[in-house]
Design a protein around this motif. Structure first.
Motif, PDB file in Angstrom:
ATOM      1  N   PRO A   1       0.845  -1.200   0.000  1.00  0.00           N
ATOM      2  CA  PRO A   1       0.000   0.000   0.000  1.00  0.00           C
ATOM      3  C   PRO A   1       0.881   1.251   0.000  1.00  0.00           C
ATOM      4  O   PRO A   1       1.877   1.329   0.732  1.00  0.00           O
ATOM      5  N   ALA A   2       0.524   2.214  -0.811  1.00  0.00           N
ATOM      6  CA  ALA A   2       1.296   3.462  -0.891  1.00  0.00           C
ATOM      7  C   ALA A   2       1.368   4.135   0.478  1.00  0.00           C
ATOM      8  O   ALA A   2       2.401   4.704   0.838  1.00  0.00           O
ATOM      9  N   SER A   3       0.304   4.032   1.251  1.00  0.00           N
ATOM     10  CA  SER A   3       0.300   4.661   2.579  1.00  0.00           C
ATOM     11  C   SER A   3       1.379   4.061   3.479  1.00  0.00           C
ATOM     12  O   SER A   3       2.025   4.780   4.240  1.00  0.00           O
ATOM     13  N   LYS A   4       1.599   2.744   3.396  1.00  0.00           N
ATOM     14  CA  LYS A   4       2.650   2.097   4.203  1.00  0.00           C
ATOM     15  C   LYS A   4       4.028   2.551   3.741  1.00  0.00           C
ATOM     16  O   LYS A   4       4.926   2.745   4.556  1.00  0.00           O
ATOM     17  N   LEU A   5       4.178   2.735   2.440  1.00  0.00           N
ATOM     18  CA  LEU A   5       5.452   3.185   1.888  1.00  0.00           C
ATOM     19  C   LEU A   5       5.807   4.567   2.448  1.00  0.00           C
ATOM     20  O   LEU A   5       6.959   4.807   2.809  1.00  0.00           O
ATOM     21  N   TYR A   6       4.819   5.448   2.541  1.00  0.00           N
ATOM     22  CA  TYR A   6       5.063   6.786   3.091  1.00  0.00           C
ATOM     23  C   TYR A   6       5.279   6.743   4.607  1.00  0.00           C
ATOM     24  O   TYR A   6       6.065   7.511   5.148  1.00  0.00           O
ATOM     25  N   ALA A   7       4.577   5.820   5.287  1.00  0.00           N
ATOM     26  CA  ALA A   7       4.657   5.763   6.752  1.00  0.00           C
ATOM     27  C   ALA A   7       5.958   5.138   7.246  1.00  0.00           C
ATOM     28  O   ALA A   7       6.515   5.578   8.253  1.00  0.00           O
ATOM     29  N   ASP A   8       6.458   4.099   6.542  1.00  0.00           N
ATOM     30  CA  ASP A   8       7.633   3.384   7.042  1.00  0.00           C
ATOM     31  C   ASP A   8       8.401   2.747   5.881  1.00  0.00           C
ATOM     32  O   ASP A   8       8.336   1.530   5.677  1.00  0.00           O
ATOM     33  N   LEU A   9       9.127   3.557   5.154  1.00  0.00           N
ATOM     34  CA  LEU A   9       9.866   3.098   3.979  1.00  0.00           C
ATOM     35  C   LEU A   9      10.887   2.027   4.337  1.00  0.00           C
ATOM     36  O   LEU A   9      11.062   1.054   3.601  1.00  0.00           O
ATOM     37  N   ASP A  10      11.558   2.164   5.473  1.00  0.00           N
ATOM     38  CA  ASP A  10      12.583   1.194   5.858  1.00  0.00           C
ATOM     39  C   ASP A  10      12.005  -0.212   6.013  1.00  0.00           C
ATOM     40  O   ASP A  10      12.592  -1.188   5.536  1.00  0.00           O
ATOM     41  N   SER A  11      10.856  -0.338   6.661  1.00  0.00           N
ATOM     42  CA  SER A  11      10.271  -1.672   6.846  1.00  0.00           C
ATOM     43  C   SER A  11       9.773  -2.237   5.515  1.00  0.00           C
ATOM     44  O   SER A  11       9.811  -3.455   5.307  1.00  0.00           O
ATOM     45  N   VAL A  12       9.331  -1.369   4.614  1.00  0.00           N
ATOM     46  CA  VAL A  12       8.911  -1.820   3.286  1.00  0.00           C
ATOM     47  C   VAL A  12      10.115  -2.389   2.539  1.00  0.00           C
ATOM     48  O   VAL A  12      10.029  -3.463   1.932  1.00  0.00           O
ATOM     49  N   LEU A  13      11.250  -1.713   2.597  1.00  0.00           N
ATOM     50  CA  LEU A  13      12.455  -2.206   1.931  1.00  0.00           C
ATOM     51  C   LEU A  13      12.913  -3.544   2.506  1.00  0.00           C
ATOM     52  O   LEU A  13      13.298  -4.449   1.767  1.00  0.00           O
ATOM     53  N   VAL A  14      12.857  -3.666   3.830  1.00  0.00           N
ATOM     54  CA  VAL A  14      13.233  -4.934   4.461  1.00  0.00           C
ATOM     55  C   VAL A  14      12.294  -6.042   3.979  1.00  0.00           C
ATOM     56  O   VAL A  14      12.745  -7.141   3.629  1.00  0.00           O
ATOM     57  N   ALA A  15      11.004  -5.773   3.923  1.00  0.00           N
ATOM     58  CA  ALA A  15      10.027  -6.775   3.479  1.00  0.00           C
ATOM     59  C   ALA A  15      10.289  -7.184   2.025  1.00  0.00           C
ATOM     60  O   ALA A  15      10.183  -8.373   1.685  1.00  0.00           O
ATOM     61  N   ILE A  16      10.640  -6.234   1.188  1.00  0.00           N
ATOM     62  CA  ILE A  16      10.933  -6.542  -0.217  1.00  0.00           C
ATOM     63  C   ILE A  16      12.166  -7.429  -0.318  1.00  0.00           C
ATOM     64  O   ILE A  16      12.167  -8.445  -1.026  1.00  0.00           O
ATOM     65  N   VAL A  17      13.230  -7.071   0.387  1.00  0.00           N
ATOM     66  CA  VAL A  17      14.469  -7.858   0.332  1.00  0.00           C
ATOM     67  C   VAL A  17      14.241  -9.260   0.885  1.00  0.00           C
ATOM     68  O   VAL A  17      14.695 -10.250   0.302  1.00  0.00           O
ATOM     69  N   VAL A  18      13.501  -9.381   1.979  1.00  0.00           N
ATOM     70  CA  VAL A  18      13.205 -10.697   2.564  1.00  0.00           C
ATOM     71  C   VAL A  18      12.395 -11.543   1.581  1.00  0.00           C
ATOM     72  O   VAL A  18      12.708 -12.714   1.344  1.00  0.00           O
ATOM     73  N   ALA A  19      11.354 -10.957   0.990  1.00  0.00           N
ATOM     74  CA  ALA A  19      10.512 -11.699   0.042  1.00  0.00           C
ATOM     75  C   ALA A  19      11.314 -12.124  -1.185  1.00  0.00           C
ATOM     76  O   ALA A  19      11.183 -13.268  -1.652  1.00  0.00           O
ATOM     77  N   ALA A  20      12.142 -11.235  -1.704  1.00  0.00           N
ATOM     78  CA  ALA A  20      12.931 -11.560  -2.893  1.00  0.00           C
ATOM     79  C   ALA A  20      13.987 -12.607  -2.582  1.00  0.00           C
ATOM     80  O   ALA A  20      14.160 -13.573  -3.336  1.00  0.00           O
ATOM     81  N   THR A  21      14.681 -12.448  -1.472  1.00  0.00           N
ATOM     82  CA  THR A  21      15.740 -13.389  -1.097  1.00  0.00           C
ATOM     83  C   THR A  21      15.178 -14.795  -0.886  1.00  0.00           C
ATOM     84  O   THR A  21      15.807 -15.784  -1.258  1.00  0.00           O
ATOM     85  N   ALA A  22      13.987 -14.884  -0.315  1.00  0.00           N
ATOM     86  CA  ALA A  22      13.357 -16.184  -0.075  1.00  0.00           C
ATOM     87  C   ALA A  22      13.039 -16.907  -1.377  1.00  0.00           C
ATOM     88  O   ALA A  22      12.913 -18.134  -1.397  1.00  0.00           O
ATOM     89  N   ARG A  23      12.916 -16.170  -2.469  1.00  0.00           N
ATOM     90  CA  ARG A  23      12.569 -16.770  -3.753  1.00  0.00           C
ATOM     91  C   ARG A  23      13.787 -17.049  -4.639  1.00  0.00           C
ATOM     92  O   ARG A  23      13.636 -17.595  -5.731  1.00  0.00           O
ATOM     93  N   LEU A  24      14.965 -16.687  -4.187  1.00  0.00           N
ATOM     94  CA  LEU A  24      16.159 -16.921  -4.999  1.00  0.00           C
ATOM     95  C   LEU A  24      16.438 -18.418  -5.093  1.00  0.00           C
ATOM     96  O   LEU A  24      16.169 -19.157  -4.144  1.00  0.00           O
ATOM     97  N   PRO A  25      17.015 -18.856  -6.202  1.00  0.00           N
ATOM     98  CA  PRO A  25      17.345 -20.281  -6.324  1.00  0.00           C
ATOM     99  C   PRO A  25      18.353 -20.694  -5.253  1.00  0.00           C
ATOM    100  O   PRO A  25      19.195 -19.895  -4.834  1.00  0.00           O
ATOM    101  N   LEU A  26      18.283 -21.949  -4.841  1.00  0.00           N
ATOM    102  CA  LEU A  26      19.166 -22.442  -3.801  1.00  0.00           C
ATOM    103  C   LEU A  26      20.553 -22.807  -4.322  1.00  0.00           C
ATOM    104  O   LEU A  26      21.487 -22.930  -3.565  1.00  0.00           O
ATOM    105  N   HIS A  27      20.676 -23.006  -5.615  1.00  0.00           N
ATOM    106  CA  HIS A  27      21.974 -23.370  -6.170  1.00  0.00           C
ATOM    107  C   HIS A  27      22.621 -22.161  -6.848  1.00  0.00           C
ATOM    108  O   HIS A  27      21.958 -21.189  -7.171  1.00  0.00           O
ATOM    109  N   HIS A  28      23.893 -22.258  -7.028  1.00  0.00           N
ATOM    110  CA  HIS A  28      24.632 -21.207  -7.720  1.00  0.00           C
ATOM    111  C   HIS A  28      25.204 -21.792  -9.004  1.00  0.00           C
ATOM    112  O   HIS A  28      25.551 -22.968  -9.052  1.00  0.00           O
ATOM    113  N   PRO A  29      25.334 -21.004 -10.041  1.00  0.00           N
ATOM    114  CA  PRO A  29      25.906 -21.536 -11.271  1.00  0.00           C
ATOM    115  C   PRO A  29      27.339 -22.001 -11.021  1.00  0.00           C
ATOM    116  O   PRO A  29      28.031 -21.491 -10.148  1.00  0.00           O
ATOM    117  N   ALA A  30      27.767 -22.975 -11.810  1.00  0.00           N
ATOM    118  CA  ALA A  30      29.133 -23.490 -11.684  1.00  0.00           C
ATOM    119  C   ALA A  30      30.137 -22.388 -11.969  1.00  0.00           C
ATOM    120  O   ALA A  30      29.878 -21.463 -12.748  1.00  0.00           O
TER     121      ALA A  30
END
Length: 140
Positions: free
Chosen positions: A97-126
């Protein structure tokens, strides 16, 4: 919201939306462009007939900044249709929600990084040239 009918129309619409981002989108983009958590994000990314506010390809994560408009009329149905279409291709949607982004940008960024990191592949290319020989690893 009009649905593109011709090839290239979505790309043209995405380019236009990049120039006309909402204040909330601009605020978030100023942070996402610095690659938080080492993640690369794209803004106003075309996906089929849709344009995603932000997209992290490595995590297959779409980020949508929702203003008050998204709660009215047929917008919730449109959003659900788009989210279902994206899920078919393994893309998750994180709605902020845009209102949350204005109210607490830092927590929004943390939530984005956590959500994205959780979806990264578990393996790394050779490593270039493949893995080192076992003799160099000290293994028998």
């Amino acid at each position: 919201m009009p649905i593109p009918k011709k090839p290239g129309e979505t790309v043209r619409r995405a380019r236009k939306l990049r120039r006309e981002m909402s204040p909330a989108e601009v605020k978030l983009w100023c942070e996402l462009r610095s690659r938080p958590g080492g993640l690369k994000f794209r803004k106003q990314h075309p996906a089929g007939r849709y344009v995603l506010d932000f997209y992290c390809a490595a995590a297959r994560l779409a980020i949508e900044v929702d203003g008050a408009f998204h709660d009215r009329g047929d917008a919730p149905a449109w959003d659900a249709e788009r989210d279902a279409w994206l899920r078919q291709f393994g893309v998750a949607t994180l709605r902020i929600p845009a209102s949350k982004l204005y109210a607490d940008l830092d927590s929004v960024l943390v939530a984005i990084v956590v959500a994205a990191t959780a979806r990264l592949p578990l393996h790394h290319p050779a490593a270039p040239g493949g893995p080192p020989p076992q003799a160099e690893l000290g293994e028998d």
